[in-house]
Structure formats: C-alpha cells, structure tokens
Design an enzyme around this catalytic site. Structure first.
Site, PDB file in Angstrom:
ATOM      1  N   SER A  83       0.787  -1.236   0.000  1.00 38.57           N
ATOM      2  CA  SER A  83       0.000   0.000   0.000  1.00 38.57           C
ATOM      3  C   SER A  83       0.817   1.283   0.000  1.00 38.57           C
ATOM      4  CB  SER A  83      -0.955   0.015   1.192  1.00 38.57           C
ATOM      5  OG  SER A  83      -2.053  -0.843   0.945  1.00 38.57           O
ATOM      6  N   LYS A  92       0.159   3.786  -2.711  1.00 37.22           N
ATOM      7  CA  LYS A  92      -0.831   4.871  -2.633  1.00 37.22           C
ATOM      8  C   LYS A  92      -0.197   6.254  -2.491  1.00 37.22           C
ATOM      9  CE  LYS A  92      -4.111   1.530  -0.890  1.00 37.22           C
ATOM     10  NZ  LYS A  92      -4.438   0.720   0.281  1.00 37.22           N
ATOM     11  N   SER A 113      -5.866   3.299   4.486  1.00 34.92           N
ATOM     12  CA  SER A 113      -5.408   2.459   3.377  1.00 34.92           C
ATOM     13  C   SER A 113      -6.531   1.828   2.567  1.00 34.92           C
ATOM     14  CB  SER A 113      -4.469   1.360   3.904  1.00 34.92           C
ATOM     15  OG  SER A 113      -3.525   0.998   2.939  1.00 34.92           O
TER      16      SER A 113
END
Length: 288
Positions: free
Chosen positions: A75, A78, A135
C-alpha cells in the site's frame, strides 16, 4: 555489504587486521574477530530486506541496504496515487472538496476498505484521507477511475510519473498495491517518490493527520484513524504510509522533521518495520 553515506563498509574483518588497530577500534566500540560495524548511532543492523534513509532536503542517501532490489511495495503504492491525484487537481484548478460519484469498479475491492458503494457521493478529499490514513483499496480504485478516466489509464500515468521522478526499478500494475508479480519498486525509488510527494503541502497535511472525520451521512464508517504510528510515536514524525500484504510483507515509508532537518526512511519486507524505521531515522538525524 551495506553502506552509509555512500561509503562501503565490509561487515567482516580479519582478526589480524583487527589486532593491528585494536586500540583505535576498541575506542570506537568495535570488537575483534568477525563482527558487525557499529558507529555513531549504534548498531544499525535492521531486519528489513531493503532500507534507505534520505536527507529529504537534498535527496542524499544517508544509509542504504539493498537500495535497488526490486520488491513488492504493497500500500505504499498509494503515495504515488495520492501525489498524482493532487497534481492533476492542481493542474486544472479543480477543488479538493468537490463531491464525486463512486464508480462500480470501486465497490467490493479486496483488502483494506472504506466500504464504498457504487453511486455514493463523497469528496475527493475524503477519498484521499481514507486512502492515506486507513489504506482504503477501494478509495484508490475510485480515484484512479475518476482522475484517469479509466483505471488502466491512471496506471499508465503512474508509471510515466515514476519515470519523470527518476525511478529506475519501479513498475505499477494497480493503484493500491495489491500483490502482483509485475508490481514493484525499490527502497531508493520509493524514497524518491515519497520525497516528491512531501513537497506538496496538501499531501504533507494529509499524511501528518492523526485522524479525519469524513462527510459520509449514509455510512457508519466516517472516522479514519491513521494506521501509520510514526505520527504518534516518533519525535517529529509527520508521515507517510504503511503497506502490507501476506506476499509482500511489511513495508513502511516514514518521515520526520527536527530542528529544521528532514528525513525520509523506507524499509521493505521488514518484520520489525516501525522499530527499524525509528532506529534508522535517529541515525539520519545524528549524521545530518
């Protein structure tokens, strides 16, 4: 091998060489025989498969361990999704608080979620906070479709932006970091992406937030608490993003500011992600 500040340091030394300069080494905290070097900030052995500490102002690496090894980034992907979203909004002078409609592709995305529903109206700002603090994988998909027109076009934009930043070991296949063999980055590249993102004041504000209340009248999931413990635990901590999948392990991009000094740390495939990052950032501040 591993190195600090660009100078290679061999992990093992011959006993004879150690004996020859034993008094000097002893004064610096070295031991004889096969040993691990410990200088300045102490023993910097970390469990991460790859790690870097960067001076965020100059971009200079202060410490690196396997900085160019390609690994799954989970993640922390991102960071690029948020950066690209904010840059496109700024380019077209488009408001952050505008309400957008959630596309069907964003409903039911696996993993961490904001539990978005197709057709739901929510601000881009709330989507960004939900993506960076808790997230939300579905939030990343929603933003990619909204900003890029299609998810695939947005992914192409991500890869072009990585090239423009100077990344040489990065490739994206999705906007959220769900595991894919062809989705990867390096600790060096991730630090450079993070450094670029941290130059954006809106991005900095978002990733430094400890929590956020979203305007979602029709949802019970409105309060987002930052999963990145750096902003609460580390002195001067002000970002940026955690990442985890079973296949990729734990990855963390962290940042902190003290006395006008700014450091960025990346640890990848790191079982002790926060401990490693905190130790390395302390080292970074020591040598700056």
């Amino acid at each position: 091998k591993w190195w600090r500040g660009g100078d290679f340091v061999q992990k093992k030394f011959l006993c004879a060489a150690a004996a020859a300069v034993g008094l000097l080494w002893g004064s610096l905290g070295f031991s004889y025989g096969e040993m691990t070097v410990a200088v300045m900030a102490g023993d910097l052995e970390v469990n991460a498969e790859a790690a870097v500490v960067m001076d965020a102002d100059s971009g200079r690496l202060l410490y690196a361990q396997n900085p160019d090894k390609r690994l799954a980034n989970a993640s922390t992907t991102k960071i690029m999704t948020a950066l690209l979203t904010l840059e496109i909004l700024e380019k077209y002078d488009s408001p952050l608080d505008q309400k957008v409609e959630i596309p069907a592709e964003a409903e039911g995305v696996e993993g961490s979620s904001l539990y978005l529903k197709a057709g739901e109206k929510i601000s881009i700002e709330d989507l960004l906070y939900g993506m960076m603090l808790v997230s939300g994988n579905d939030s990343a998909v929603a933003l990619s479709c909204i900003i890029g027109g299609t998810q695939q076009h947005f992914i192409e934009m991500m890869n072009r932006r990585a090239d423009a930043i100077g990344c040489t070991g990065t490739h994206f296949t999705n906007p959220n970091g769900l595991f894919d063999e062809d989705h990867y980055t390096t600790a060096r590249d991730l630090a450079n992406i993070t450094r670029t993102a941290m130059k954006n004041k809106t991005f900095r504000r978002m990733v430094a937030a400890k929590e956020w209340n979203a305007d979602r009248p029709g949802s019970t999931y409105r309060h987002f608490v930052n999963k990145n413990k750096t902003v609460r635990q580390f002195d001067g901590g002000n970002g940026v993003k955690i990442g985890y999948t079973k296949a990729s392990g734990r990855t963390l991009a962290a940042s902190a500011t003290r006395d006008g000094k700014n450091v960025i740390c990346v640890v990848m495939s790191a079982p002790n992600w926060f401990q490693d990052a905190y130790r390395l950032m302390e080292y970074g501040f020591d040598v700056l």
